[in-house]
Design a protein around this motif. Structure first.
Motif, PDB file in Angstrom:
ATOM      1  N   MET A   1       0.856  -1.189   0.000  1.00  0.00           N
ATOM      2  CA  MET A   1       0.000   0.000   0.000  1.00  0.00           C
ATOM      3  C   MET A   1       0.886   1.231   0.000  1.00  0.00           C
ATOM      4  SD  MET A   1      -2.960   1.332  -0.070  1.00  0.00           S
ATOM      5  CE  MET A   1      -3.931  -0.138   0.212  1.00  0.00           C
ATOM      6  N   THR A   2       1.088   1.812  -1.186  1.00  0.00           N
ATOM      7  CA  THR A   2       1.953   2.985  -1.299  1.00  0.00           C
ATOM      8  C   THR A   2       1.177   4.251  -0.942  1.00  0.00           C
ATOM      9  OG1 THR A   2       1.396   3.430  -3.605  1.00  0.00           O
ATOM     10  CG2 THR A   2       3.169   1.834  -3.187  1.00  0.00           C
ATOM     11  N   THR A   3       1.933   5.311  -0.662  1.00  0.00           N
ATOM     12  CA  THR A   3       1.309   6.596  -0.354  1.00  0.00           C
ATOM     13  C   THR A   3       0.457   7.079  -1.519  1.00  0.00           C
ATOM     14  OG1 THR A   3       3.160   7.149   1.082  1.00  0.00           O
ATOM     15  CG2 THR A   3       1.765   8.968   0.352  1.00  0.00           C
ATOM     16  N   GLY A   4       0.923   6.835  -2.736  1.00  0.00           N
ATOM     17  CA  GLY A   4       0.184   7.275  -3.915  1.00  0.00           C
ATOM     18  C   GLY A   4      -1.145   6.563  -4.058  1.00  0.00           C
ATOM     19  N   ILE A   5      -1.162   5.225  -3.819  1.00  0.00           N
ATOM     20  CA  ILE A   5      -2.413   4.477  -3.925  1.00  0.00           C
ATOM     21  C   ILE A   5      -3.381   4.906  -2.821  1.00  0.00           C
ATOM     22  CG2 ILE A   5      -3.453   2.183  -3.756  1.00  0.00           C
ATOM     23  CD1 ILE A   5      -0.918   1.049  -5.019  1.00  0.00           C
ATOM     24  N   LEU A   6      -2.863   5.084  -1.614  1.00  0.00           N
ATOM     25  CA  LEU A   6      -3.702   5.536  -0.511  1.00  0.00           C
ATOM     26  C   LEU A   6      -4.347   6.877  -0.836  1.00  0.00           C
ATOM     27  CD1 LEU A   6      -4.699   5.073   2.380  1.00  0.00           C
ATOM     28  CD2 LEU A   6      -2.609   6.191   3.187  1.00  0.00           C
ATOM     29  N   HIS A  61      -5.082  -1.732  -9.557  1.00  0.00           N
ATOM     30  CA  HIS A  61      -3.842  -2.054  -8.846  1.00  0.00           C
ATOM     31  C   HIS A  61      -3.757  -3.521  -8.445  1.00  0.00           C
ATOM     32  CE1 HIS A  61      -2.739   2.165  -8.669  1.00  0.00           C
ATOM     33  NE2 HIS A  61      -3.936   2.468  -8.177  1.00  0.00           N
ATOM     34  N   ARG A  62      -4.712  -4.337  -8.922  1.00  0.00           N
ATOM     35  CA  ARG A  62      -4.738  -5.781  -8.631  1.00  0.00           C
ATOM     36  C   ARG A  62      -4.679  -6.039  -7.124  1.00  0.00           C
ATOM     37  NH1 ARG A  62      -6.143  -5.572 -13.222  1.00  0.00           N
ATOM     38  NH2 ARG A  62      -5.371  -6.821 -14.972  1.00  0.00           N
ATOM     39  N   MET A  63      -5.546  -5.354  -6.386  1.00  0.00           N
ATOM     40  CA  MET A  63      -5.596  -5.493  -4.939  1.00  0.00           C
ATOM     41  C   MET A  63      -6.813  -6.330  -4.537  1.00  0.00           C
ATOM     42  SD  MET A  63      -4.700  -1.599  -3.792  1.00  0.00           S
ATOM     43  CE  MET A  63      -4.581  -2.072  -2.067  1.00  0.00           C
ATOM     44  N   PRO A  64      -6.619  -7.332  -3.686  1.00  0.00           N
ATOM     45  CA  PRO A  64      -7.777  -8.094  -3.196  1.00  0.00           C
ATOM     46  C   PRO A  64      -8.750  -7.174  -2.465  1.00  0.00           C
ATOM     47  CG  PRO A  64      -5.713  -9.160  -2.576  1.00  0.00           C
ATOM     48  CD  PRO A  64      -5.361  -7.803  -3.096  1.00  0.00           C
ATOM     49  N   MET A  65     -10.054  -7.472  -2.602  1.00  0.00           N
ATOM     50  CA  MET A  65     -11.075  -6.655  -1.935  1.00  0.00           C
ATOM     51  C   MET A  65     -12.122  -7.579  -1.312  1.00  0.00           C
ATOM     52  SD  MET A  65     -12.710  -5.081  -5.413  1.00  0.00           S
ATOM     53  CE  MET A  65     -12.239  -5.900  -6.949  1.00  0.00           C
ATOM     54  N   VAL A  66     -12.574  -7.189  -0.115  1.00  0.00           N
ATOM     55  CA  VAL A  66     -13.520  -8.003   0.639  1.00  0.00           C
ATOM     56  C   VAL A  66     -14.694  -7.140   1.068  1.00  0.00           C
ATOM     57  CG1 VAL A  66     -13.855  -9.460   2.664  1.00  0.00           C
ATOM     58  CG2 VAL A  66     -11.630  -9.447   1.499  1.00  0.00           C
ATOM     59  N   PRO A  67     -15.911  -7.404   0.569  1.00  0.00           N
ATOM     60  CA  PRO A  67     -17.082  -6.658   1.043  1.00  0.00           C
ATOM     61  C   PRO A  67     -17.476  -7.115   2.439  1.00  0.00           C
ATOM     62  CG  PRO A  67     -17.758  -8.339  -0.529  1.00  0.00           C
ATOM     63  CD  PRO A  67     -16.258  -8.384  -0.472  1.00  0.00           C
ATOM     64  N   GLY A  83      -4.916 -10.034   3.445  1.00  0.00           N
ATOM     65  CA  GLY A  83      -4.835  -8.579   3.392  1.00  0.00           C
ATOM     66  C   GLY A  83      -5.709  -8.006   2.300  1.00  0.00           C
ATOM     67  N   GLY A  84      -5.329  -6.826   1.805  1.00  0.00           N
ATOM     68  CA  GLY A  84      -6.114  -6.164   0.780  1.00  0.00           C
ATOM     69  C   GLY A  84      -7.038  -5.113   1.366  1.00  0.00           C
ATOM     70  N   VAL A  85      -8.110  -4.802   0.626  1.00  0.00           N
ATOM     71  CA  VAL A  85      -9.025  -3.722   0.978  1.00  0.00           C
ATOM     72  C   VAL A  85     -10.329  -4.304   1.499  1.00  0.00           C
ATOM     73  CG1 VAL A  85     -10.264  -1.705   0.105  1.00  0.00           C
ATOM     74  CG2 VAL A  85      -8.001  -2.265  -0.812  1.00  0.00           C
ATOM     75  N   PRO A 448     -12.538 -12.037 -13.355  1.00  0.00           N
ATOM     76  CA  PRO A 448     -11.462 -12.658 -14.139  1.00  0.00           C
ATOM     77  C   PRO A 448     -10.094 -12.609 -13.467  1.00  0.00           C
ATOM     78  CG  PRO A 448     -12.187 -10.588 -15.126  1.00  0.00           C
ATOM     79  CD  PRO A 448     -13.183 -10.933 -14.085  1.00  0.00           C
ATOM     80  N   HIS A 449      -9.867 -11.645 -12.581  1.00  0.00           N
ATOM     81  CA  HIS A 449      -8.557 -11.530 -11.928  1.00  0.00           C
ATOM     82  C   HIS A 449      -8.547 -12.125 -10.517  1.00  0.00           C
ATOM     83  CE1 HIS A 449      -7.349  -9.115 -15.295  1.00  0.00           C
ATOM     84  NE2 HIS A 449      -8.288  -8.211 -15.060  1.00  0.00           N
ATOM     85  N   GLY A 450      -9.677 -12.693 -10.093  1.00  0.00           N
ATOM     86  CA  GLY A 450      -9.721 -13.339  -8.783  1.00  0.00           C
ATOM     87  C   GLY A 450      -9.487 -12.412  -7.619  1.00  0.00           C
TER      88      GLY A 450
END
Length: 459
Positions: A1-6, A61-67, A83-85, A448-450
């Motif tokens: 998690m970079t400063t730019g992505i945040l 950014h190909r980051m895992p996400m969990v609702p 991890g992830g969002v 498609p990207h899991g």
């Protein structure tokens, strides 16, 4: 998690709705299962457009996400595994419409189930699904898991009441499925593909629910028994009387003692009771009176030592309040609980209890049971000392024996809680390689990207 992505997330939502502190990351990394992994970042979108913006950033950014809804699940379905969002929908908690003419409600995903029930009952309508956690769990989570509850025997589960959905796909597109009509056979039934998909195919942002008229009267009976076997046999007797109660709840003696100790009340049953049934019938007064007579006849024929009728609504509510505290009360039995919501055909309930008793004896375990005897959905709770490694190992052996036995009875390893990650290792007991492969192809078509809720359902 970079400063730019945040910074991109903060630009999309506002900095106050983006959290990276250790406390938040840990809190949103677990649910009622008490297992999971800290999030890298927690975001709190306030609208469908916000959700779509977050999802597009995750996809980019190909980051895992969990609702995540209320976090009341028991299988780890709404927590990260790597991890992830975490996308918490807690701000999306409005009842948008109650349409009395068309018998529908439109809600956002984080409306508390009990609050919706209260709102529609004020205008003489009824939303039947009633998970035990209805004062904490939310509609979106109920839809994602296809929650049930005591009234499923008569009224069915959540899927019977979902007419349409708005959802954000893992690639960021917003789709609408179904609608306000009861009949709709245009194309594939995407609505009910998403119901019960455990947040692995899309993030639900709006729900259209079917309502029914509120039954004008309920009658609640409590029957005590000297054995679990007698209580189980009473369920068959009620069905043979051709009564379809709104609920038939069975609670064994270990569970009764735990709730009495935890809440310091014995309103469910006197000390030493081996099992009870809570039975509720509803409808118009004449039919309720007749059905209550038939139910009592069946209970006494099965050997009930006492049958009590709730005298007023306050007494009825107290019986159900104590019932809904059962799961949490089991902490009085042991510190760690493996909570399983297996389900068998109704006629196999006696065989299920016999199986549980045999496993408990052979593996030297305490396994209190309670649940929805009317539809065969019994909560089997394997209780262990978290400091006893040998007992934990025996409990894991018991889990597999339970699941194998249930499937052999033509049942299922989960009737309400879903698979999440905790039951994923056991899914091959019930599903064939061909079925799992087909489900994975469906998952790939949506995601498609899991990236959406990875590590869930599939071993």
């Amino acid at each position: 998690m970079t400063t730019g992505i945040l910074a991109q997330f903060e630009t999309a939502l506002g900095a106050e709705y983006v959290r990276t502190d250790e406390q938040s990351r840990a809190a949103y990394g677990t649910d009622a299962l008490k297992r999971g992994h800290p999030a890298d970042i927690v975001v709190l979108p306030g609208s469908t457009a916000d959700v779509a913006a977050v999802v597009r950033l995750c996809a980019e950014h190909r980051m895992p996400m969990v609702p995540r809804g209320a976090g009341t699940g028991y299988t780890g379905g709404a927590v990260p595994t790597r991890g992830g969002v975490v996308i918490s929908l807690e701000r999306m908690n409005r009842i948008l419409e109650i349409d009395e003419a068309n018998l529908i409600a439109i809600v956002e995903p984080n409306v508390i189930t009990g609050d919706l029930q209260d709102a529609v009952e004020k205008v003489g309508l009824f939303y039947p699904p009633d998970p035990a956690s209805l004062r904490q769990s939310v509609i979106g989570g109920n839809v994602a898991e296809c929650a049930g509850g005591p009234r499923a025997f008569k009224y069915g589960t959540t899927k019977q009441y979902v007419l349409g959905l708005e959802a954000v796909l893992p690639t960021g597109e917003i789709v609408e499925t179904g609608g306000k009509v009861v009949k709709n056979v245009v194309g594939y039934d995407l609505t009910h593909l998403l119901v019960g998909s455990e947040g692995t195919l899309a993030i639900i942002t709006k729900i259209i629910l079917r309502l029914v008229p509120k039954p004008p009267l309920q009658a609640t009976l409590r029957a005590t028994f000297r054995s679990v076997e007698a209580a189980v046999s009473a369920v068959g007797g009620i069905i043979r009387e051709r009564v379809v109660p709104a609920a038939i709840e069975l609670i064994d003696g270990i569970s009764l003692e735990a709730v009495a100790r935890n809440l310091k009340v014995r309103s469910l049953a006197p000390e030493g009771t081996a099992a009870i049934l809570l039975v509720e019938v509803d409808g118009v007064p004449a039919s309720v009176a007749e059905e209550a007579i038939r139910v009592e006849r069946a209970l006494l024929a099965a050997g009930a030592t006492e049958v009590l009728h709730a005298r007023d609504d306050a007494e009825r509510q107290e019986l159900w309040r104590v019932r809904r505290e059962l799961s949490l009360s089991l902490k009085m039995v042991a510190g760690l609980k493996f909570n399983h919501d297996v389900v068998v055909p109704k006629a196999r309930i006696p065989a299920l209890f016999a199986l549980v008793q045999r496993i408990a004896s052979e593996r030297r375990l305490r396994i209190p049971c309670f649940g929805h005897a009317g539809d065969g959905n019994i909560h089997v709770n394997i209780m262990v000392d978290p400091a006893d490694a040998d007992e934990i190992q025996r409990a894991h052996e018991a889990e597999r024996l339970l699941f194998e036995g249930v499937v052999a009875m033509e049942g299922s390893i989960s009737g309400e809680h879903g698979i999440g990650f905790s039951k994923a290792p056991f899914i091959t007991i019930e599903l064939s390689p061909e079925e799992i492969a087909l489900m994975k192809r469906v998952k790939a078509a949506f995601d498609p990207h899991g990236l959406l809720n990875p590590g869930k359902i599939f071993p």
